[in-house]
Design a protein around this motif. Structure first.
Motif, short mmCIF file in Angstrom:
data_model
loop_
_atom_site.label_atom_id
_atom_site.label_comp_id
_atom_site.label_asym_id
_atom_site.label_seq_id
_atom_site.Cartn_x
_atom_site.Cartn_y
_atom_site.Cartn_z
N CYS A 55 -32.28 -15.86 -6.73
CA CYS A 55 -32.75 -15.14 -5.54
C CYS A 55 -34.05 -14.41 -5.85
O CYS A 55 -34.16 -13.69 -6.83
N LYS A 56 -35.04 -14.57 -4.96
CA LYS A 56 -36.34 -13.95 -5.19
C LYS A 56 -36.31 -12.46 -4.87
O LYS A 56 -37.25 -11.74 -5.18
N LEU A 57 -35.21 -11.99 -4.24
CA LEU A 57 -35.14 -10.56 -3.93
C LEU A 57 -34.31 -9.81 -5.00
O LEU A 57 -34.82 -8.90 -5.62
N CYS A 58 -33.06 -10.24 -5.22
CA CYS A 58 -32.21 -9.46 -6.15
C CYS A 58 -32.20 -10.05 -7.55
O CYS A 58 -31.71 -9.41 -8.49
N GLY A 59 -32.72 -11.26 -7.72
CA GLY A 59 -32.80 -11.85 -9.05
C GLY A 59 -31.51 -12.51 -9.54
O GLY A 59 -31.48 -13.10 -10.61
N GLU A 98 -44.53 -12.25 4.00
CA GLU A 98 -43.76 -13.47 4.24
C GLU A 98 -44.45 -14.70 3.64
O GLU A 98 -43.85 -15.75 3.52
N HIS A 99 -45.72 -14.56 3.26
CA HIS A 99 -46.50 -15.70 2.75
C HIS A 99 -46.51 -15.79 1.22
O HIS A 99 -46.78 -16.85 0.68
N VAL A 100 -46.30 -14.68 0.54
CA VAL A 100 -46.53 -14.68 -0.92
C VAL A 100 -45.37 -15.38 -1.64
O VAL A 100 -44.28 -15.51 -1.11
N ASN A 101 -45.62 -15.81 -2.87
CA ASN A 101 -44.57 -16.51 -3.62
C ASN A 101 -43.41 -15.59 -3.97
O ASN A 101 -42.25 -15.96 -3.81
N PHE A 102 -43.72 -14.38 -4.46
CA PHE A 102 -42.67 -13.47 -4.94
C PHE A 102 -42.88 -12.07 -4.34
O PHE A 102 -43.58 -11.24 -4.91
N PRO A 103 -42.27 -11.84 -3.16
CA PRO A 103 -42.57 -10.61 -2.43
C PRO A 103 -42.18 -9.32 -3.15
O PRO A 103 -42.88 -8.31 -3.02
N ALA A 104 -41.10 -9.35 -3.92
CA ALA A 104 -40.69 -8.12 -4.62
C ALA A 104 -41.74 -7.74 -5.66
O ALA A 104 -42.12 -6.58 -5.79
N GLU A 105 -42.25 -8.75 -6.37
CA GLU A 105 -43.28 -8.51 -7.39
C GLU A 105 -44.57 -8.04 -6.73
O GLU A 105 -45.27 -7.17 -7.24
N THR A 106 -44.90 -8.63 -5.58
CA THR A 106 -46.12 -8.23 -4.86
C THR A 106 -46.04 -6.76 -4.46
O THR A 106 -46.99 -6.00 -4.64
N LEU A 107 -44.88 -6.35 -3.92
CA LEU A 107 -44.75 -4.95 -3.49
C LEU A 107 -44.79 -4.00 -4.68
O LEU A 107 -45.40 -2.93 -4.61
N LYS A 108 -44.14 -4.40 -5.78
CA LYS A 108 -44.17 -3.55 -6.99
C LYS A 108 -45.61 -3.37 -7.46
O LYS A 108 -46.04 -2.27 -7.81
N ALA A 109 -46.35 -4.47 -7.48
CA ALA A 109 -47.74 -4.43 -7.94
C ALA A 109 -48.60 -3.60 -6.97
O ALA A 109 -49.49 -2.86 -7.39
N ALA A 110 -48.31 -3.72 -5.68
CA ALA A 110 -49.05 -2.94 -4.68
C ALA A 110 -48.78 -1.45 -4.88
O ALA A 110 -49.70 -0.62 -4.82
N CYS A 111 -47.54 -1.11 -5.15
CA CYS A 111 -47.15 0.29 -5.33
C CYS A 111 -47.91 0.90 -6.51
O CYS A 111 -48.33 2.05 -6.46
N ARG A 112 -48.11 0.10 -7.54
CA ARG A 112 -48.77 0.62 -8.75
C ARG A 112 -50.20 1.09 -8.50
O ARG A 112 -50.65 2.04 -9.14
#
Ligand SMILES: [Zn+2]
Length: 265
Positions: free
Chosen positions: A7-11, A160-174
């Motif tokens: 799962c790309k959300l919970c892993g 909704e377009h990115v490959n790995f949304p959880a990673e994208t949000l984590k990186a954005a938060c940083r």
């Protein structure tokens, strides 16, 4: 090749095929019920600068501008209800042809933008004199050089377009300053039309998936996953962002529109 049972959300190794569509399969996670398709983007090598934009593609992009500008103006109004653009540094992730960074600068702010598609970057340069960056937010040039420097990050119609949304949000938060803001919108899986499409798929044994076939697409840079409000809110909370507001300007409920604030440690 990515193993889509993860799962790309919970892993968790808990995602199973749920909807078989003509060109793709929608996986659903048995643990967190996240829905995503079995396709990822690969990023083609860059072409020489200024070579992709043709007369035909320029006309096509221009035909979409009025509608997209209207959407971005709405997004700007949503932000203004929470903070003033004046002097604020914004990073826009998934800028397309640069409409939002251009609006932000016109409103008195400072903007940078990320856009992986070269043809859009060329249009942004030509029309708005904006130099959008191709490096994704996960790239060290953002994660190391730009840690905690932005007053706000915006992610319009991109998650909704990115490959790995959880990673994208984590990186954005940083890259957001402590106490800074993240504004985003993305389609909602809570929308009635999504539910109806799921019922239709089941009742027709897959022959009438209605919107499922349009909401997702395996083509490059198209929709790969759709969040429910609960999933999105939980994910934001987990990575250190508190939802402080929502917008109801999409009255049909087809979109999630949220503003969050980065927690101060
Ligand atoms: Zn999951």
């Amino acid at each position: 090749m990515y193993d889509f049972s993860r799962c790309k959300l919970c892993g968790e190794q808990a995602a199973v095929p749920k909807y078989s569509l003509p060109q793709m399969t929608v996986y659903a996670c048995g643990n967190c019920d996240f829905h995503s398709i079995d396709a990822l983007d690969d990023f083609p090598p860059e072409q020489p600068e200024g070579t992709l934009l043709t007369e035909k593609s320029r006309k096509f992009i221009e035909s979409k501008l009025p509608q997209n500008r209207k959407r971005m103006k709405k997004n700007l109004r949503f932000i203004r209800a929470h903070l003033s653009p004046t002097g604020r540094h914004c990073l826009d992730i998934g800028s397309g042809v640069g409409l939002f960074p251009a609006l932000w600068q016109k409103a008195g702010g400072v903007a940078q933008g990320i856009e992986p598609q070269q043809i859009f970057r060329e249009f942004a340069q030509e029309n708005f004199q904006l130099r959008l960056r191709r490096e994704l937010i996960e790239d060290p040039c953002w994660q190391i050089d730009c840690a905690e420097i932005f007053d706000l990050v915006t992610i319009w119609d991109t998650l909704e377009h990115v490959n790995f949304p959880a990673e994208t949000l984590k990186a954005a938060c940083r890259v957001i300053k402590p106490g800074g803001h993240l504004f985003l919108d993305t389609p909602s899986r809570d929308a009635f039309s999504y539910r109806v499409s799921e019922w239709s798929y089941r009742l027709s044994r897959g022959s009438k998936p209605l919107l499922l076939n349009r909401l997702y697409s395996p083509k490059p840079y198209r929709h790969k996953q759709i969040f429910t409000q609960l999933q999105l809110t939980a994910l934001l909370g987990k990575i250190g962002l508190s939802v402080v507001g929502r917008s109801d300007y999409h009255r049909s409920g087809t979109k999630l529109v949220v503003v969050c604030q980065k927690n101060v440690r």
